[in-house]
Scaffold this motif. Sequence first.
Motif, PDB file in Angstrom:
ATOM      1  N   TYR A 135       1.098  -0.656  10.678  1.00  0.00           N
ATOM      2  CA  TYR A 135       1.492  -0.461   9.291  1.00  0.00           C
ATOM      3  C   TYR A 135       0.353   0.166   8.497  1.00  0.00           C
ATOM      4  O   TYR A 135       0.553   1.135   7.744  1.00  0.00           O
ATOM      5  CB  TYR A 135       1.911  -1.774   8.627  1.00  0.00           C
ATOM      6  N   ARG A 136      -0.847  -0.387   8.638  1.00  0.00           N
ATOM      7  CA  ARG A 136      -1.978   0.131   7.863  1.00  0.00           C
ATOM      8  C   ARG A 136      -2.277   1.586   8.202  1.00  0.00           C
ATOM      9  O   ARG A 136      -2.781   2.339   7.359  1.00  0.00           O
ATOM     10  CB  ARG A 136      -3.201  -0.760   8.084  1.00  0.00           C
ATOM     11  N   THR A 173      -3.425  -7.700   4.520  1.00  0.00           N
ATOM     12  CA  THR A 173      -3.044  -6.980   3.313  1.00  0.00           C
ATOM     13  C   THR A 173      -4.262  -6.697   2.438  1.00  0.00           C
ATOM     14  O   THR A 173      -5.208  -7.488   2.378  1.00  0.00           O
ATOM     15  CB  THR A 173      -2.021  -7.779   2.494  1.00  0.00           C
ATOM     16  N   ARG A 174      -4.215  -5.588   1.737  1.00  0.00           N
ATOM     17  CA  ARG A 174      -5.228  -5.262   0.733  1.00  0.00           C
ATOM     18  C   ARG A 174      -4.831  -5.912  -0.590  1.00  0.00           C
ATOM     19  O   ARG A 174      -3.655  -5.966  -0.939  1.00  0.00           O
ATOM     20  CB  ARG A 174      -5.354  -3.754   0.565  1.00  0.00           C
ATOM     21  N   ALA A 175      -5.813  -6.367  -1.340  1.00  0.00           N
ATOM     22  CA  ALA A 175      -5.520  -7.070  -2.590  1.00  0.00           C
ATOM     23  C   ALA A 175      -4.665  -6.237  -3.527  1.00  0.00           C
ATOM     24  O   ALA A 175      -3.749  -6.752  -4.187  1.00  0.00           O
ATOM     25  CB  ALA A 175      -6.829  -7.467  -3.281  1.00  0.00           C
ATOM     26  N   THR A 176      -4.921  -4.930  -3.583  1.00  0.00           N
ATOM     27  CA  THR A 176      -4.182  -4.067  -4.509  1.00  0.00           C
ATOM     28  C   THR A 176      -2.707  -3.932  -4.153  1.00  0.00           C
ATOM     29  O   THR A 176      -1.898  -3.511  -4.987  1.00  0.00           O
ATOM     30  CB  THR A 176      -4.810  -2.670  -4.551  1.00  0.00           C
ATOM     31  N   ASP A 177      -2.332  -4.282  -2.914  1.00  0.00           N
ATOM     32  CA  ASP A 177      -0.931  -4.173  -2.477  1.00  0.00           C
ATOM     33  C   ASP A 177      -0.155  -5.475  -2.636  1.00  0.00           C
ATOM     34  O   ASP A 177       1.072  -5.487  -2.482  1.00  0.00           O
ATOM     35  CB  ASP A 177      -0.863  -3.740  -1.008  1.00  0.00           C
ATOM     36  N   ARG A 178      -0.831  -6.561  -2.938  1.00  0.00           N
ATOM     37  CA  ARG A 178      -0.161  -7.859  -3.011  1.00  0.00           C
ATOM     38  C   ARG A 178       0.505  -8.064  -4.364  1.00  0.00           C
ATOM     39  O   ARG A 178       0.002  -7.600  -5.396  1.00  0.00           O
ATOM     40  CB  ARG A 178      -1.173  -8.988  -2.774  1.00  0.00           C
ATOM     41  N   PRO A 179       1.620  -8.791  -4.383  1.00  0.00           N
ATOM     42  CA  PRO A 179       2.246  -9.131  -5.662  1.00  0.00           C
ATOM     43  C   PRO A 179       1.301  -9.893  -6.588  1.00  0.00           C
ATOM     44  O   PRO A 179       1.396  -9.782  -7.812  1.00  0.00           O
ATOM     45  CB  PRO A 179       3.444  -9.990  -5.254  1.00  0.00           C
ATOM     46  N   HIS A 180       0.393 -10.679  -5.992  1.00  0.00           N
ATOM     47  CA  HIS A 180      -0.602 -11.417  -6.774  1.00  0.00           C
ATOM     48  C   HIS A 180      -1.995 -10.940  -6.333  1.00  0.00           C
ATOM     49  O   HIS A 180      -2.609 -11.531  -5.434  1.00  0.00           O
ATOM     50  CB  HIS A 180      -0.464 -12.929  -6.556  1.00  0.00           C
ATOM     51  N   PRO A 181      -2.480  -9.842  -6.929  1.00  0.00           N
ATOM     52  CA  PRO A 181      -3.714  -9.216  -6.443  1.00  0.00           C
ATOM     53  C   PRO A 181      -4.989  -9.988  -6.741  1.00  0.00           C
ATOM     54  O   PRO A 181      -6.038  -9.681  -6.172  1.00  0.00           O
ATOM     55  CB  PRO A 181      -3.719  -7.865  -7.172  1.00  0.00           C
ATOM     56  N   VAL A 215       4.491  -2.188  -0.648  1.00  0.00           N
ATOM     57  CA  VAL A 215       4.039  -0.889  -1.138  1.00  0.00           C
ATOM     58  C   VAL A 215       5.187  -0.036  -1.673  1.00  0.00           C
ATOM     59  O   VAL A 215       5.109   0.526  -2.766  1.00  0.00           O
ATOM     60  CB  VAL A 215       3.273  -0.133  -0.041  1.00  0.00           C
ATOM     61  N   CYS A 216       6.279   0.072  -0.884  1.00  0.00           N
ATOM     62  CA  CYS A 216       7.353   0.996  -1.278  1.00  0.00           C
ATOM     63  C   CYS A 216       8.668   0.310  -1.642  1.00  0.00           C
ATOM     64  O   CYS A 216       9.565   0.953  -2.195  1.00  0.00           O
ATOM     65  CB  CYS A 216       7.597   2.014  -0.167  1.00  0.00           C
ATOM     66  N   CYS A 237       7.971  -0.954   8.487  1.00  0.00           N
ATOM     67  CA  CYS A 237       8.627  -0.473   7.285  1.00  0.00           C
ATOM     68  C   CYS A 237       9.211   0.909   7.562  1.00  0.00           C
ATOM     69  O   CYS A 237       8.454   1.812   7.947  1.00  0.00           O
ATOM     70  CB  CYS A 237       7.643  -0.392   6.117  1.00  0.00           C
ATOM     71  N   PRO A 238      10.513   1.110   7.389  1.00  0.00           N
ATOM     72  CA  PRO A 238      11.129   2.401   7.733  1.00  0.00           C
ATOM     73  C   PRO A 238      10.695   3.553   6.829  1.00  0.00           C
ATOM     74  O   PRO A 238      10.867   4.712   7.209  1.00  0.00           O
ATOM     75  CB  PRO A 238      12.628   2.123   7.597  1.00  0.00           C
ATOM     76  N   GLU A 239      10.140   3.254   5.640  1.00  0.00           N
ATOM     77  CA  GLU A 239       9.685   4.315   4.755  1.00  0.00           C
ATOM     78  C   GLU A 239       8.206   4.612   4.938  1.00  0.00           C
ATOM     79  O   GLU A 239       7.799   5.772   5.054  1.00  0.00           O
ATOM     80  CB  GLU A 239       9.966   3.926   3.287  1.00  0.00           C
TER      81      GLU A 239
END
Length: 264
Positions: free
Chosen positions: A169-170, A210-218, A240-241, A258-260
């Motif tokens: 994914y990354r 996960t990167r902090a900027t991608d989390r719902p609670h960064p 992310v998407c 993730c398919p996108e």
Amino acid sequence: MPEGNEIHRFAERHAAALAGKRLRVDSPNGAFPDAEILDGRTLKSVEAVGKHLGYVFGRDLIVHVHLGMYGDFWEGQMPLPPEKGALRLRMWSKTDWVELRGATDCSIFDEEKWQALLARLGPDPLQEESDPAPGFAVIEKRATPIGLLLMDQTIFSGIGNIFRAELLYRARINPMRPGKEVGRDALKKIWREAKTLMRAAMDDRRIVTTRATDRPHPRGAVQDQEVHYVYRRHGKPCFVCGATIKKQEMGGRTVYWCPECQKV
């Protein structure tokens, strides 16, 4: 199944507690009949390669442990706890003890058999001296999906189902993409991130990808539902998407993507 980070963590902890000491060794449930050969001997070192452990009591006295799907260690400081469950192997010094249950293999290897095992394994991201180039070369020639190749321990050792899903994914690579279409730059990135993420996971037994900027609670501590991008998140939205995470069987294990973000 424990991945390489957990195996290396066990090696470090058990070496710190027991290496250099004369140990008592037994097999309470009788599933390791050679325990008496080791009883009273000094443990010289503990080695970890990929998903394999070697407890070195002598050149031809190496206890090989592969935990498989259900194996695990319990450990602590003396006194010994009461025997509990299917206790296959127990090692203890005057100060510390280690117990093994449920492993796929626990047997004595001689040096030749141990070296033959190591020769079959691919480079390990958690071994500083490992050269990933041979693994890259194999992948670049194969039409096999990269999702299968990353789980092949003869190509890279120690990467399991969680890291397979999260590293791809990354790198924004679909697990169904043929290995020969991945590219050397992407493979180098996967290797670098495997080294970083697996080393971090050794510290607290928690795999966070996960990167902090991608989390719902960064901000603040990483919440349990935010530690992975796709692993076991099928049916949920991508951080992310927003696309729905998918899963399917691949090589006897479940792969997630993730398919996108990870188009073929």
